[in-house]
Write an enzyme that holds these catalytic residues in place. Structure first.
Site, mmCIF file in Angstrom:
data_model
loop_
_atom_site.group_PDB
_atom_site.id
_atom_site.type_symbol
_atom_site.label_atom_id
_atom_site.label_comp_id
_atom_site.label_asym_id
_atom_site.label_seq_id
_atom_site.Cartn_x
_atom_site.Cartn_y
_atom_site.Cartn_z
ATOM 1 N N ARG A 124 48.083 18.027 55.290
ATOM 2 C CA ARG A 124 46.842 18.526 54.682
ATOM 3 C C ARG A 124 45.884 19.061 55.751
ATOM 4 N NH1 ARG A 124 43.043 15.107 53.996
ATOM 5 N NH2 ARG A 124 44.368 13.427 53.226
ATOM 6 N N TYR A 150 34.956 39.630 39.619
ATOM 7 C CA TYR A 150 36.152 38.975 39.122
ATOM 8 C C TYR A 150 35.719 37.833 38.210
ATOM 9 C CZ TYR A 150 40.548 36.497 39.035
ATOM 10 O OH TYR A 150 41.681 35.865 38.614
ATOM 11 N N ASP A 176 34.211 39.525 48.804
ATOM 12 C CA ASP A 176 35.565 39.413 48.251
ATOM 13 C C ASP A 176 36.253 40.751 48.523
ATOM 14 O OD1 ASP A 176 37.850 39.381 46.657
ATOM 15 O OD2 ASP A 176 36.893 38.294 45.010
ATOM 16 N N LYS A 236 47.327 38.607 45.792
ATOM 17 C CA LYS A 236 47.376 40.022 45.421
ATOM 18 C C LYS A 236 48.037 40.865 46.526
ATOM 19 C CE LYS A 236 45.187 38.368 41.860
ATOM 20 N NZ LYS A 236 43.749 38.439 41.673
HETATM 21 C C1 LIG Z 1 42.805 37.423 41.690
HETATM 22 C C2 LIG Z 1 41.451 37.528 42.245
HETATM 23 C C3 LIG Z 1 40.732 36.378 42.602
HETATM 24 C C4 LIG Z 1 41.261 34.973 42.371
HETATM 25 O O1 LIG Z 1 42.469 34.694 43.028
HETATM 26 P P1 LIG Z 1 43.497 33.603 42.474
HETATM 27 O O2 LIG Z 1 44.548 33.510 43.510
HETATM 28 O O3 LIG Z 1 43.980 34.078 41.136
HETATM 29 O O4 LIG Z 1 42.732 32.320 42.323
HETATM 30 C C5 LIG Z 1 39.473 36.542 43.145
HETATM 31 N N1 LIG Z 1 38.936 37.771 43.339
HETATM 32 C C6 LIG Z 1 39.599 38.901 43.008
HETATM 33 C C7 LIG Z 1 38.953 40.221 43.237
HETATM 34 C C8 LIG Z 1 40.868 38.824 42.445
HETATM 35 O O5 LIG Z 1 41.515 39.948 42.104
#
Ligand SMILES: *Cc1c(COP(=O)(O)O)cnc(C)c1O
Length: 373
Positions: free
Chosen positions: A47, A99, A171, A196
């Site tokens: 961890r 998001y 983000d 992503k």
């Molecule tokens: C998918 C996404 C998230 C969240 O990510 P997860 O891995 O699904 O928790 C946050 N911000 C954006 C812009 C995203 O496309």
């Protein structure tokens, strides 16, 4: 080192124990203690640290031009760790369009815990500033924003926030460090859903936060990682690090195809509007042109008609897959409004496209057929 080279080499070396060129995957949860009771080799317990995780974290810090990075079990776990580094009573300014998971996180997890939040149209000059309070500690931005793809001027927000003693976290999931490096434009933190584009093959869940400086904020988030325990799994880190190696090629190819698809459907008889940061009429286009090197692999089409016409077009695609998420090698199409729940502000005729690595002409032909019915 240019970013393509860094993407291949950052955080990686030939394995000293075996000479393996592909990095080993470290699954061990525990590490041998030295005879004198110390841990000369640096690793203690899964961890708190893991070699596969450190390798991915170093790669991301390098690509974003940051001092350090921390990987979490998902993009939302990474975002949550940033909010958890604040204190009850602190105030966050967040975008109106963001998001939906981050919105829910602020409202249902961190709201009851004591954070307060306001939402502003980040791409409109002065809007974020008007939402600031004396208690604002963090301005959260997402650029391009989901799913309408407005661009936020990172430099303008950073200058405004810093003048008021607040930090900026961007983000950067949609753009990736290949197209946009927010720290270069003044951001203090950068967050990614590694799920992503970073992973890039729709087969891992992870998130990461990169820090401009090794400071008390980084230390606090590191404590959330270590003690909160929402760490990214070793195999997911290994896959994500592999994704980083080909990130530049994948993102540039997807971005070029997306630009071509956006241009093709801009002004199309069956499309009311194309939303793409590279189009002149997309909100924040001037900032996108300044701070991005290519406009990304996401395009939203507002279909002429309404919800039924959009759903109809989505039902007829053959090459695109109807699915949520983005950033994989395969192109996806999604009717966002019906997935985001009752609080959505997404237009009902909007289809979000995540462009993969297929030939753009095949994707255009698929969309043409699906729109025509
Ligand atoms: C998918 C996404 C998230 C969240 O990510 P997860 O891995 O699904 O928790 C946050 N911000 C954006 C812009 C995203 O496309």
């Amino acid at each position: 080192m240019r970013i393509e080279t860094a993407a291949v080499h950052a955080g990686r070396s030939v394995d000293p124990a075996t000479g393996a060129v592909a990095p080993p995957l470290h699954l061990s949860t525990t590490y041998e203690r030295d005879a004198d009771g110390g841990y000369e080799r640096g690793f203690v317990y899964g961890r708190t640290s893991n070699p596969s995780r450190e390798s991915f974290e170093r790669a991301m810090a390098t690509l974003e031009g940051g001092a350090c990075a921390m990987a979490f079990a998902s993009g939302l776990a990474a975002a949550s760790a940033v909010f958890q580094s604040l204190r009850p009573g602190d105030h966050v300014v967040a975008p109106r369009r963001l998001y939906h998971g981050v919105r829910t996180l602020l409202e249902s997890i961190h709201g009851p815990w004591g954070l307060t939040a306001s939402h502003a149209e980040m791409h409109e000059p002065g809007a974020a500033e008007a939402a600031m309070t004396p208690g604002t500690r963090l301005v959260w931005i997402e650029s391009p924003a989901n799913p309408t793809l407005e661009t936020t001027d990172i430099r303008a927000i950073a200058d405004m926030a810093h003048a008021r003693g607040a930090l900026v976290c961007c983000d950067n999931t949609f753009a990736t460090p290949i197209l946009q490096r927010p720290i270069e434009h003044g951001a203090d933190l950068v967050m990614h859903a590694a799920t992503k584009w970073i992973g890039g093959h729709s087969d891992l869940t992870g998130g990461v936060v990169v820090f401009a400086r090794e400071d008390e904020v980084a230390e606090r988030v590191r404590e959330v990682q270590r003690v909160g325990g929402g760490v990214m799994a070793p195999f997911d880190c290994w896959l994500a690090a592999r994704g980083v190696r080909s990130l530049a090629c994948r993102v540039r190819a997807a971005s070029a195809s997306a630009a071509r698809i956006a241009a093709h459907f801009d002004g199309h008889a069956l499309v009311e509007r194309v939303l793409y940061p590279g189009l002149r009429d997309c909100p924040g286009h001037a900032a996108a042109a300044r701070q991005m090197e290519g406009y990304g692999g996401l395009v939203s089409l507002c279909v002429r008609g309404g919800r039924a016409e959009a759903m109809g077009a989505a039902s007829r695609v053959r090459l695109f897959t109807r699915a949520t998420s983005l950033g994989g090698v395969e192109s996806l199409i999604e009717h966002r409004e019906s997935i985001e729940g009752p609080a959505t502000t997404t237009p009902a005729n909007l289809l979000r496209l995540s462009i993969g690595l297929e030939h753009p002409d095949d994707l255009i032909a698929d969309l043409e057929r699906a729109l025509a019915g």
